[in-house]
Structures are given as C-alpha cells and as structure tokens.
Design an enzyme around this catalytic site. Structure first.
Site, PDB file in Angstrom:
ATOM      1  N   LYS A  11       0.821  -1.215   0.000  1.00 45.01           N
ATOM      2  CA  LYS A  11       0.000   0.000   0.000  1.00 45.01           C
ATOM      3  C   LYS A  11       0.862   1.275   0.000  1.00 45.01           C
ATOM      4  O   LYS A  11       2.079   1.214   0.207  1.00 45.01           O
ATOM      5  CB  LYS A  11      -0.928  -0.047   1.220  1.00 45.01           C
ATOM      6  CG  LYS A  11      -1.945  -1.208   1.172  1.00 45.01           C
ATOM      7  CD  LYS A  11      -2.910  -1.156   2.356  1.00 45.01           C
ATOM      8  CE  LYS A  11      -3.928  -2.281   2.278  1.00 45.01           C
ATOM      9  NZ  LYS A  11      -4.939  -2.178   3.369  1.00 45.01           N
ATOM     10  N   TYR A  51     -12.490  -2.278  -3.467  1.00 46.90           N
ATOM     11  CA  TYR A  51     -12.985  -2.329  -2.091  1.00 46.90           C
ATOM     12  C   TYR A  51     -14.504  -2.190  -1.999  1.00 46.90           C
ATOM     13  O   TYR A  51     -15.015  -1.822  -0.949  1.00 46.90           O
ATOM     14  CB  TYR A  51     -12.293  -1.251  -1.256  1.00 46.90           C
ATOM     15  CG  TYR A  51     -10.897  -1.637  -0.799  1.00 46.90           C
ATOM     16  CD1 TYR A  51     -10.701  -2.728   0.050  1.00 46.90           C
ATOM     17  CD2 TYR A  51      -9.779  -0.909  -1.191  1.00 46.90           C
ATOM     18  CE1 TYR A  51      -9.425  -3.085   0.482  1.00 46.90           C
ATOM     19  CE2 TYR A  51      -8.499  -1.268  -0.757  1.00 46.90           C
ATOM     20  CZ  TYR A  51      -8.338  -2.354   0.087  1.00 46.90           C
ATOM     21  OH  TYR A  51      -7.079  -2.710   0.524  1.00 46.90           O
ATOM     22  N   PHE A  59     -15.356   3.703   6.959  1.00 43.48           N
ATOM     23  CA  PHE A  59     -14.005   4.064   6.529  1.00 43.48           C
ATOM     24  C   PHE A  59     -13.801   3.958   5.020  1.00 43.48           C
ATOM     25  O   PHE A  59     -12.685   4.163   4.533  1.00 43.48           O
ATOM     26  CB  PHE A  59     -12.968   3.209   7.277  1.00 43.48           C
ATOM     27  CG  PHE A  59     -13.136   1.721   7.112  1.00 43.48           C
ATOM     28  CD1 PHE A  59     -12.684   1.064   5.974  1.00 43.48           C
ATOM     29  CD2 PHE A  59     -13.759   0.967   8.105  1.00 43.48           C
ATOM     30  CE1 PHE A  59     -12.846  -0.301   5.822  1.00 43.48           C
ATOM     31  CE2 PHE A  59     -13.925  -0.413   7.959  1.00 43.48           C
ATOM     32  CZ  PHE A  59     -13.465  -1.050   6.814  1.00 43.48           C
ATOM     33  N   ARG A  87      -2.103 -14.402   4.626  1.00 48.90           N
ATOM     34  CA  ARG A  87      -2.883 -13.732   5.681  1.00 48.90           C
ATOM     35  C   ARG A  87      -2.131 -13.837   7.020  1.00 48.90           C
ATOM     36  O   ARG A  87      -2.116 -12.888   7.807  1.00 48.90           O
ATOM     37  CB  ARG A  87      -4.283 -14.362   5.816  1.00 48.90           C
ATOM     38  CG  ARG A  87      -5.191 -14.165   4.612  1.00 48.90           C
ATOM     39  CD  ARG A  87      -5.670 -12.759   4.407  1.00 48.90           C
ATOM     40  NE  ARG A  87      -6.421 -12.229   5.517  1.00 48.90           N
ATOM     41  CZ  ARG A  87      -7.104 -11.081   5.472  1.00 48.90           C
ATOM     42  NH1 ARG A  87      -7.130 -10.343   4.350  1.00 48.90           N
ATOM     43  NH2 ARG A  87      -7.757 -10.636   6.514  1.00 48.90           N
ATOM     44  N   THR A  93      -5.418  -7.047  10.871  1.00 49.40           N
ATOM     45  CA  THR A  93      -5.701  -5.760  10.216  1.00 49.40           C
ATOM     46  C   THR A  93      -5.177  -4.591  11.049  1.00 49.40           C
ATOM     47  O   THR A  93      -4.563  -3.657  10.515  1.00 49.40           O
ATOM     48  CB  THR A  93      -7.230  -5.608  10.015  1.00 49.40           C
ATOM     49  OG1 THR A  93      -7.725  -6.772   9.357  1.00 49.40           O
ATOM     50  CG2 THR A  93      -7.554  -4.373   9.199  1.00 49.40           C
ATOM     51  N   ARG A 104       2.501  -6.508   9.294  1.00 49.70           N
ATOM     52  CA  ARG A 104       1.793  -5.372   9.905  1.00 49.70           C
ATOM     53  C   ARG A 104       2.362  -5.031  11.285  1.00 49.70           C
ATOM     54  O   ARG A 104       2.419  -3.855  11.653  1.00 49.70           O
ATOM     55  CB  ARG A 104       0.293  -5.662   9.933  1.00 49.70           C
ATOM     56  CG  ARG A 104      -0.332  -5.492   8.535  1.00 49.70           C
ATOM     57  CD  ARG A 104      -1.701  -6.078   8.449  1.00 49.70           C
ATOM     58  NE  ARG A 104      -2.447  -5.644   7.265  1.00 49.70           N
ATOM     59  CZ  ARG A 104      -3.605  -6.176   6.883  1.00 49.70           C
ATOM     60  NH1 ARG A 104      -4.144  -7.157   7.598  1.00 49.70           N
ATOM     61  NH2 ARG A 104      -4.227  -5.736   5.804  1.00 49.70           N
ATOM     62  N   ASN A 114      -2.054   0.196   6.746  1.00 50.01           N
ATOM     63  CA  ASN A 114      -1.507  -1.047   7.311  1.00 50.01           C
ATOM     64  C   ASN A 114      -0.667  -1.854   6.320  1.00 50.01           C
ATOM     65  O   ASN A 114      -0.603  -3.081   6.397  1.00 50.01           O
ATOM     66  CB  ASN A 114      -2.629  -1.879   7.947  1.00 50.01           C
ATOM     67  CG  ASN A 114      -3.699  -2.255   6.954  1.00 50.01           C
ATOM     68  OD1 ASN A 114      -3.604  -1.933   5.770  1.00 50.01           O
ATOM     69  ND2 ASN A 114      -4.718  -2.949   7.416  1.00 50.01           N
ATOM     70  N   HIS A 117      -2.180  -5.525   1.533  1.00 45.03           N
ATOM     71  CA  HIS A 117      -3.461  -6.219   1.323  1.00 45.03           C
ATOM     72  C   HIS A 117      -3.156  -7.648   0.925  1.00 45.03           C
ATOM     73  O   HIS A 117      -2.197  -7.895   0.198  1.00 45.03           O
ATOM     74  CB  HIS A 117      -4.258  -5.568   0.175  1.00 45.03           C
ATOM     75  CG  HIS A 117      -5.380  -6.461  -0.310  1.00 45.03           C
ATOM     76  ND1 HIS A 117      -6.612  -6.499   0.286  1.00 45.03           N
ATOM     77  CD2 HIS A 117      -5.403  -7.402  -1.302  1.00 45.03           C
ATOM     78  CE1 HIS A 117      -7.357  -7.415  -0.320  1.00 45.03           C
ATOM     79  NE2 HIS A 117      -6.657  -7.975  -1.298  1.00 45.03           N
ATOM     80  N   GLU A 128      -9.452 -10.919  -7.772  1.00 33.69           N
ATOM     81  CA  GLU A 128      -8.562  -9.762  -7.590  1.00 33.69           C
ATOM     82  C   GLU A 128      -7.379  -9.798  -8.559  1.00 33.69           C
ATOM     83  O   GLU A 128      -6.992  -8.765  -9.115  1.00 33.69           O
ATOM     84  CB  GLU A 128      -8.086  -9.703  -6.131  1.00 33.69           C
ATOM     85  CG  GLU A 128      -9.224  -9.378  -5.166  1.00 33.69           C
ATOM     86  CD  GLU A 128      -8.847  -9.463  -3.692  1.00 33.69           C
ATOM     87  OE1 GLU A 128      -9.718  -9.196  -2.846  1.00 33.69           O
ATOM     88  OE2 GLU A 128      -7.686  -9.796  -3.367  1.00 33.69           O
TER      89      GLU A 128
HETATM   90  P1  ADP Z   1      -7.923  -6.821   5.788  1.00 37.19           P
HETATM   91  O1  ADP Z   1      -7.127  -5.896   4.883  1.00 37.19           O
HETATM   92  O2  ADP Z   1      -7.102  -7.316   6.947  1.00 37.19           O
HETATM   93  O3  ADP Z   1      -8.611  -7.926   5.033  1.00 37.19           O
HETATM   94  P2  ADP Z   1     -10.565  -5.552   6.004  1.00 37.19           P
HETATM   95  O4  ADP Z   1     -10.946  -6.347   4.795  1.00 37.19           O
HETATM   96  O5  ADP Z   1     -11.431  -5.639   7.198  1.00 37.19           O
HETATM   97  O6  ADP Z   1      -9.067  -5.928   6.478  1.00 37.19           O
HETATM   98  O7  ADP Z   1     -10.452  -4.013   5.611  1.00 37.19           O
HETATM   99  C1  ADP Z   1      -9.872  -3.622   4.397  1.00 37.19           C
HETATM  100  C2  ADP Z   1      -8.951  -2.453   4.666  1.00 37.19           C
HETATM  101  O8  ADP Z   1      -9.734  -1.344   5.109  1.00 37.19           O
HETATM  102  C3  ADP Z   1      -7.914  -2.654   5.773  1.00 37.19           C
HETATM  103  O9  ADP Z   1      -6.763  -3.359   5.356  1.00 37.19           O
HETATM  104  C4  ADP Z   1      -7.596  -1.224   6.152  1.00 37.19           C
HETATM  105  O10 ADP Z   1      -6.715  -0.600   5.227  1.00 37.19           O
HETATM  106  C5  ADP Z   1      -8.972  -0.570   6.043  1.00 37.19           C
HETATM  107  N1  ADP Z   1      -9.673  -0.574   7.340  1.00 37.19           N
HETATM  108  C6  ADP Z   1     -10.233  -1.638   7.953  1.00 37.19           C
HETATM  109  N2  ADP Z   1     -10.786  -1.301   9.136  1.00 37.19           N
HETATM  110  C7  ADP Z   1     -10.577   0.043   9.269  1.00 37.19           C
HETATM  111  C8  ADP Z   1     -10.908   1.003  10.273  1.00 37.19           C
HETATM  112  N3  ADP Z   1     -11.561   0.659  11.385  1.00 37.19           N
HETATM  113  N4  ADP Z   1     -10.528   2.287  10.059  1.00 37.19           N
HETATM  114  C9  ADP Z   1      -9.858   2.658   8.936  1.00 37.19           C
HETATM  115  N5  ADP Z   1      -9.520   1.797   7.957  1.00 37.19           N
HETATM  116  C10 ADP Z   1      -9.868   0.503   8.113  1.00 37.19           C
HETATM  117 MG    MG Z   2     -10.165  -7.897   3.667  1.00 39.03          MG
END
Ligand code: ADP
Ligand code: MG
Length: 140
Positions: A11, A51, A59, A87, A93, A104, A114, A117, A128
């Site tokens: 990212k 997304y 968010f 993962r 996350t 992370r 973070n 992805h 994807e």
């Molecule tokens: P992951 O990337 O671990 O699969 P999610 O699919 O839940 O996590 O969320 C996608 C992305 O959205 C996260 O990697 C992060 O960049 C962002 N994100 C998730 N939760 C939050 C939050 N509470 N506040 C801000 N950004 C968030």
């Molecule tokens: Mg995800």
C-alpha cells in the site's frame, strides 16, 4: 495442501517509506514466491471497485483516498496454501493486534495505513488477480 496463488498489494504507506524490499523479504522468507509484480497508481475507479464490499463501512471513503494517495505495488504470490499463508504473514488488520514478526506488526502505521493487502479466500484471489494482471504476465 495445494499450490495456490494469492493477490497482494504493498500500500502507499509502504512505497512512501521505501519498504518495498523489506516487505518482499518477509514474503520470500515465508516461502511465498512473487510470480508477478508491478508498481502502479491506482485510479479512483479501480480503488472503489476493488474495495466495493466495504462500500457501506464508515471508513470506505478514507480507504479509497488512501489507496489512491501514492504508488502501490500489486503482486501475485504463489506457494503451498498461499492464501492462508499470506494472511498469516501479514498479521491482523490492526497492527496493535498483529502477531510478532508479521508484516503489519513490523511496519504498519495504523489500522487504515496497514502496509499490505492480501486476498481473504481462493475465490477472491482469482477475482482480484484478474483485476490487475493478464495470465501471460504471471510467471510461476
Ligand atoms: P484486511 O485488509 O485485513 O482484510 P478488512 O478487509 O477488514 O481488512 O479491511 C480492508 C482495509 O480497510 C484494511 O486493510 C484497512 O486498510 C482498512 N480498514 C479496515 N478497518 C478500518 C478502520 N476501522 N478504520 C480505517 N480503515 C480501516
Ligand atoms: Mg479484507
């Protein structure tokens, strides 16, 4: 276990801090092979589509803005059990909850910024990968 492919993004917070090589080292040390990689700027439309499952989350706007704020590196990773393995290597996350040694835990700035992805299922990995790569550009 089977050989799988998963989709990865380094990212904008990673590229901004010159962490491409450091993150790739963790990926490769975990036994995942980087079989395709390209540095791009994600368009607003690409980020929104990528997304879209989070469109109703509070968010979403911030996430799309972040993902288009600078260059990203899109990748295809290959290996045994690659989807679950990556993962695990990424960590939770929220970096505050990420296990020791995960990408992370080592590098993420916040729950939003973070660093990486990774696809959450084999089915989504296929979807994807197709959004960013042609099969001919993946060299296993
Ligand atoms: P992951 O990337 O671990 O699969 P999610 O699919 O839940 O996590 O969320 C996608 C992305 O959205 C996260 O990697 C992060 O960049 C962002 N994100 C998730 N939760 C939050 C939050 N509470 N506040 C801000 N950004 C968030
Ligand atoms: Mg995800």
């Amino acid at each position: 276990m089977a050989t799988e492919r998963t989709f990865s993004i380094l990212k904008p917070d990673a590229t901004a801090r010159n962490l491409t090589g450091a993150v790739n080292a963790v990926i490769e040390e975990a036994g995942l092979r980087i079989v395709a990689q390209r540095r791009i700027r994600m368009s607003d439309a690409q980020a929104k589509k990528f997304y879209e499952v989070h469109a109703e989350r509070p968010f979403y706007g911030e996430l799309v803005e972040f993902m288009t704020s600078g260059p990203v590196v899109v990748q295809v990773l290959e290996g045994e059990n690659a989807v679950a393995k990556y993962r695990e290597v990424m960590g939770a996350t929220n970096p505050a909850q990420a296990a020791e040694g995960t990408i992370r835990q080592k590098f993420a700035k916040s729950v939003g910024e973070n660093t990486v992805h990774g696809s959450d299922s084999l089915e989504n990995a296929g979807i994807e990968i197709k959004q960013f790569f042609d099969e001919k550009d993946i060299v296993g």
